[in-house]
Design a protein around this motif. Structure first.
Motif, PDB file in Angstrom:
ATOM      1  N   GLY A 110      61.716  30.402  64.278  1.00 44.37           N
ATOM      2  CA  GLY A 110      61.008  31.309  62.507  1.00 44.37           C
ATOM      3  C   GLY A 110      60.292  30.655  62.244  1.00 44.37           C
ATOM      4  O   GLY A 110      60.331  30.928  61.343  1.00 44.37           O
ATOM      5  N   THR A 111      60.066  28.751  62.202  1.00 46.01           N
ATOM      6  CA  THR A 111      59.109  28.397  61.956  1.00 46.01           C
ATOM      7  C   THR A 111      57.641  28.851  62.631  1.00 46.01           C
ATOM      8  O   THR A 111      56.139  27.726  61.280  1.00 46.01           O
ATOM      9  N   GLY A 112      57.047  28.967  63.741  1.00 44.82           N
ATOM     10  CA  GLY A 112      56.006  29.187  63.599  1.00 44.82           C
ATOM     11  C   GLY A 112      54.817  28.009  64.398  1.00 44.82           C
ATOM     12  O   GLY A 112      54.518  28.247  64.339  1.00 44.82           O
ATOM     13  N   ALA A 113      56.287  27.697  64.847  1.00 48.29           N
ATOM     14  CA  ALA A 113      55.276  26.182  65.078  1.00 48.29           C
ATOM     15  C   ALA A 113      54.595  25.894  66.618  1.00 48.29           C
ATOM     16  O   ALA A 113      54.595  25.344  67.769  1.00 48.29           O
ATOM     17  N   GLY A 114      55.187  27.256  67.181  1.00 52.85           N
ATOM     18  CA  GLY A 114      55.187  26.911  69.131  1.00 52.85           C
ATOM     19  C   GLY A 114      55.645  26.109  69.495  1.00 52.85           C
ATOM     20  O   GLY A 114      55.143  26.201  71.078  1.00 52.85           O
ATOM     21  N   ILE A 115      57.113  26.430  69.101  1.00 54.66           N
ATOM     22  CA  ILE A 115      57.447  25.371  70.252  1.00 54.66           C
ATOM     23  C   ILE A 115      59.072  25.844  71.070  1.00 54.66           C
ATOM     24  O   ILE A 115      59.526  24.789  70.968  1.00 54.66           O
ATOM     25  N   GLU A 116      59.240  27.541  70.781  1.00 55.90           N
ATOM     26  CA  GLU A 116      60.360  27.523  70.805  1.00 55.90           C
ATOM     27  C   GLU A 116      60.821  26.610  72.132  1.00 55.90           C
ATOM     28  O   GLU A 116      61.725  27.324  72.534  1.00 55.90           O
ATOM     29  N   GLU A 117      59.863  27.124  73.564  1.00 53.78           N
ATOM     30  CA  GLU A 117      60.531  27.098  74.659  1.00 53.78           C
ATOM     31  C   GLU A 117      61.086  25.457  74.802  1.00 53.78           C
ATOM     32  O   GLU A 117      62.688  25.318  74.904  1.00 53.78           O
ATOM     33  N   PRO A 168      50.851  35.399  64.367  1.00 52.43           N
ATOM     34  CA  PRO A 168      50.498  34.548  65.822  1.00 52.43           C
ATOM     35  C   PRO A 168      51.151  33.394  65.145  1.00 52.43           C
ATOM     36  O   PRO A 168      51.321  32.568  64.145  1.00 52.43           O
ATOM     37  N   GLN A 169      51.618  32.487  66.430  1.00 53.83           N
ATOM     38  CA  GLN A 169      52.115  31.463  66.551  1.00 53.83           C
ATOM     39  C   GLN A 169      50.341  29.998  66.578  1.00 53.83           C
ATOM     40  O   GLN A 169      50.064  30.505  66.636  1.00 53.83           O
ATOM     41  N   VAL A 170      51.209  29.122  66.027  1.00 51.13           N
ATOM     42  CA  VAL A 170      50.010  28.122  65.671  1.00 51.13           C
ATOM     43  C   VAL A 170      50.487  26.872  66.821  1.00 51.13           C
ATOM     44  O   VAL A 170      51.890  26.639  67.179  1.00 51.13           O
ATOM     45  N   ASP A 171      49.593  26.556  67.224  1.00 51.10           N
ATOM     46  CA  ASP A 171      49.710  25.942  68.449  1.00 51.10           C
ATOM     47  C   ASP A 171      49.590  24.498  67.944  1.00 51.10           C
ATOM     48  O   ASP A 171      49.816  23.504  66.535  1.00 51.10           O
ATOM     49  N   THR A 172      51.108  23.623  68.289  1.00 50.15           N
ATOM     50  CA  THR A 172      51.775  21.694  68.485  1.00 50.15           C
ATOM     51  C   THR A 172      50.444  20.938  68.337  1.00 50.15           C
ATOM     52  O   THR A 172      50.402  20.168  66.854  1.00 50.15           O
ATOM     53  N   VAL A 206      55.017  24.914  55.061  1.00 53.92           N
ATOM     54  CA  VAL A 206      55.522  26.064  56.478  1.00 53.92           C
ATOM     55  C   VAL A 206      55.739  26.934  54.841  1.00 53.92           C
ATOM     56  O   VAL A 206      56.733  26.336  54.393  1.00 53.92           O
ATOM     57  N   ARG A 207      55.794  28.979  55.263  1.00 53.92           N
ATOM     58  CA  ARG A 207      56.384  28.974  53.510  1.00 53.92           C
ATOM     59  C   ARG A 207      55.776  30.787  54.654  1.00 53.92           C
ATOM     60  O   ARG A 207      56.100  30.891  55.354  1.00 53.92           O
ATOM     61  N   THR A 208      57.629  30.940  55.015  1.00 53.33           N
ATOM     62  CA  THR A 208      57.507  32.489  54.799  1.00 53.33           C
ATOM     63  C   THR A 208      57.137  32.499  56.767  1.00 53.33           C
ATOM     64  O   THR A 208      56.548  33.388  57.036  1.00 53.33           O
ATOM     65  N   GLY A 209      58.325  31.335  57.000  1.00 54.80           N
ATOM     66  CA  GLY A 209      57.547  31.093  58.734  1.00 54.80           C
ATOM     67  C   GLY A 209      55.751  31.407  58.774  1.00 54.80           C
ATOM     68  O   GLY A 209      55.205  30.984  60.660  1.00 54.80           O
ATOM     69  N   ARG A 210      54.689  30.727  58.035  1.00 55.02           N
ATOM     70  CA  ARG A 210      53.660  31.019  58.504  1.00 55.02           C
ATOM     71  C   ARG A 210      53.363  29.318  57.779  1.00 55.02           C
ATOM     72  O   ARG A 210      54.140  28.573  57.074  1.00 55.02           O
ATOM     73  N   TRP A 211      52.582  28.398  58.125  1.00 54.81           N
ATOM     74  CA  TRP A 211      51.378  27.536  58.293  1.00 54.81           C
ATOM     75  C   TRP A 211      50.509  27.177  57.762  1.00 54.81           C
ATOM     76  O   TRP A 211      49.819  28.467  57.640  1.00 54.81           O
ATOM     77  N   ASP A 218      37.013  22.225  44.712  1.00 57.08           N
ATOM     78  CA  ASP A 218      38.234  23.470  44.453  1.00 57.08           C
ATOM     79  C   ASP A 218      39.071  22.832  44.819  1.00 57.08           C
ATOM     80  O   ASP A 218      38.827  23.172  46.322  1.00 57.08           O
ATOM     81  N   TRP A 219      40.021  23.756  44.921  1.00 51.56           N
ATOM     82  CA  TRP A 219      41.579  23.204  45.673  1.00 51.56           C
ATOM     83  C   TRP A 219      41.184  25.022  46.916  1.00 51.56           C
ATOM     84  O   TRP A 219      40.942  25.413  46.436  1.00 51.56           O
ATOM     85  N   ARG A 220      41.527  24.245  47.957  1.00 50.92           N
ATOM     86  CA  ARG A 220      41.864  25.846  48.543  1.00 50.92           C
ATOM     87  C   ARG A 220      42.769  25.619  48.970  1.00 50.92           C
ATOM     88  O   ARG A 220      43.530  24.794  50.011  1.00 50.92           O
ATOM     89  N   ILE A 221      43.357  27.095  50.193  1.00 50.95           N
ATOM     90  CA  ILE A 221      44.869  27.154  51.461  1.00 50.95           C
ATOM     91  C   ILE A 221      44.143  27.585  52.611  1.00 50.95           C
ATOM     92  O   ILE A 221      43.356  28.835  52.623  1.00 50.95           O
ATOM     93  N   TYR A 222      44.200  27.703  53.713  1.00 51.50           N
ATOM     94  CA  TYR A 222      44.079  27.872  54.762  1.00 51.50           C
ATOM     95  C   TYR A 222      45.604  27.958  56.111  1.00 51.50           C
ATOM     96  O   TYR A 222      46.004  27.334  55.995  1.00 51.50           O
ATOM     97  N   ARG A 223      45.261  29.111  56.701  1.00 53.60           N
ATOM     98  CA  ARG A 223      46.132  29.609  57.703  1.00 53.60           C
ATOM     99  C   ARG A 223      46.063  28.693  58.774  1.00 53.60           C
ATOM    100  O   ARG A 223      44.995  28.353  59.084  1.00 53.60           O
ATOM    101  N   ALA A 224      46.500  27.258  58.599  1.00 54.98           N
ATOM    102  CA  ALA A 224      46.974  26.499  60.361  1.00 54.98           C
ATOM    103  C   ALA A 224      46.554  27.471  61.478  1.00 54.98           C
ATOM    104  O   ALA A 224      46.092  26.918  62.130  1.00 54.98           O
ATOM    105  N   ASP A 225      47.239  28.881  61.560  1.00 55.65           N
ATOM    106  CA  ASP A 225      47.023  29.360  63.209  1.00 55.65           C
ATOM    107  C   ASP A 225      45.398  29.692  62.631  1.00 55.65           C
ATOM    108  O   ASP A 225      44.979  29.986  64.130  1.00 55.65           O
TER     109      ASP A 225
END
Length: 328
Positions: free
Chosen positions: A96-103, A138-142, A185-190, A201-208
């Motif tokens: 559930g982390t979305g970090a692409g490490i399930e396997e 989408p998952q995030v590449d490790t 990580v927040r609700t399964g997204r990085w 200014d501050w910015r927020i980017y989706r890692a995927d």
């Protein structure tokens, strides 16, 4: 007698290894005191751990001591029962982390489970966890996560390509620049939280959606996110708030429902049960129209207490509903 002595030695070695893993440096005298043995016995036990492949180094100093270093090979690890169960649980929820490490997590869990005692294995097997709500996200590449984390830790400016929603993949754009401060990580997204030097200014980017470029840029002095707490800052940004972690539009209504039917759907709102079987609800949203629409989902009579902006939003929502129904 030799068997008892061997068992005592093995137990003491495990205790020694556990202590060495608990902190970086241990004075020899303190280890002897904790184990209830002589300094000479500690030295012999350290030699036995070295023979087993554990890189225990001597630490110079007035008292002398020992340190368990990171080695080139991974020696057998020691976990107590709670740590072993915690590790297995963490590996189960890694999906559930979305970090692409399930396997990799599944293979690691199988390895850990194989060496667990039967009673601990039963505790782990009794825990069934399913990932829900992710859908086709989408998952995030490790490798991307490791690159972002390294840039945060080194305090180096990051250059990256970013896939914005609705923009074609092949659109040519210059790489973006950001001074990365937090990987969250927040609700399964990085998300990467950073300071944009061009926009100041501050910015927020989706890692995927990020594709880092190499090499990194120059080092930068660290900044503190507004409010000092990155979790609160991130939550506030998603609520559309400029400062505090609070909805920019908050209203108070009375619903013709008992509190028990309101609480499960109230989110972070404040619910107050009234004597008449009705409920006072104070809640918020990013706009007055969104707040009115969210309250309408309760499918009951609604009395607006405050503010006037919420009452006006309900009036506009009513006009739009009438037009959609073909009444006007």
């Amino acid at each position: 007698m030799p068997l008892a002595s061997s068992t005592t030695t093995s137990s003491r070695l495990l205790s020694l290894l556990s202590l060495l893993q608990a902190r970086r440096d241990w004075p020899g005298g303190l280890l002897a005191q904790r184990l209830g043995v002589s300094d000479r016995t500690v030295r012999r036990d350290v030699d036995r751990l070295r023979e087993l492949g554990y890189p225990v180094q001597a630490v110079k100093g007035p008292d002398g001591g020992y340190r368990l270093e990171a080695g080139h090979n991974v020696p057998p690890l020691l976990f107590d029962e709670d740590q072993a169960v915690a590790l297995a649980v963490a590996l189960r929820i890694a999906v559930g982390t979305g970090a692409g490490i399930e396997e990799a997590a599944a293979r690691a869990l199988a390895t850990v489970r194989q060496v667990l005692p039967t009673r601990l294995r039963q505790r782990v097997d009794a825990l069934e966890i399913s990932a829900a709500g992710r859908g086709a996200e989408p998952q995030v590449d490790t490798g991307v996560l490791l690159t972002l984390s390294a840039a945060v830790r080194a305090g180096e400016e990051l250059r990256f390509d970013y896939r914005s929603p609705g923009r074609p993949e092949d659109t040519e754009r210059p790489p973006r620049r950001v001074q990365p401060h937090h990987l969250v990580v927040r609700t399964g997204r990085w998300y990467l939280v950073g300071w944009d030097p061009e926009r100041a200014d501050w910015r927020i980017y989706r890692a995927d959606r990020m594709t880092p470029r190499v090499p990194n840029g120059p080092r930068f002095p660290p900044r503190e996110v507004p409010g000092g707490d990155v979790a609160v800052f991130l939550s506030a940004q998603f609520k559309g708030s400029e400062a505090a972690d609070a909805w920019p539009c908050r209203g108070e209504v009375i619903l013709d429902l008992p509190a028990a039917q309101v609480v499960p759907f109230a989110g972070d709102g404040v619910v107050e049960e009234l004597a008449t079987g009705r409920t006072r609800l104070t809640t918020g949203s990013w706009s007055w129209a969104a707040l009115a629409a969210a309250l309408a989902r309760f499918d009951t009579e609604i009395e607006v207490i405050a503010p006037p902006e919420l009452r006006a939003a309900f009036a506009e929502l009513s006009r739009r509903a009438s037009r959609a129904a073909g009444i006007e």
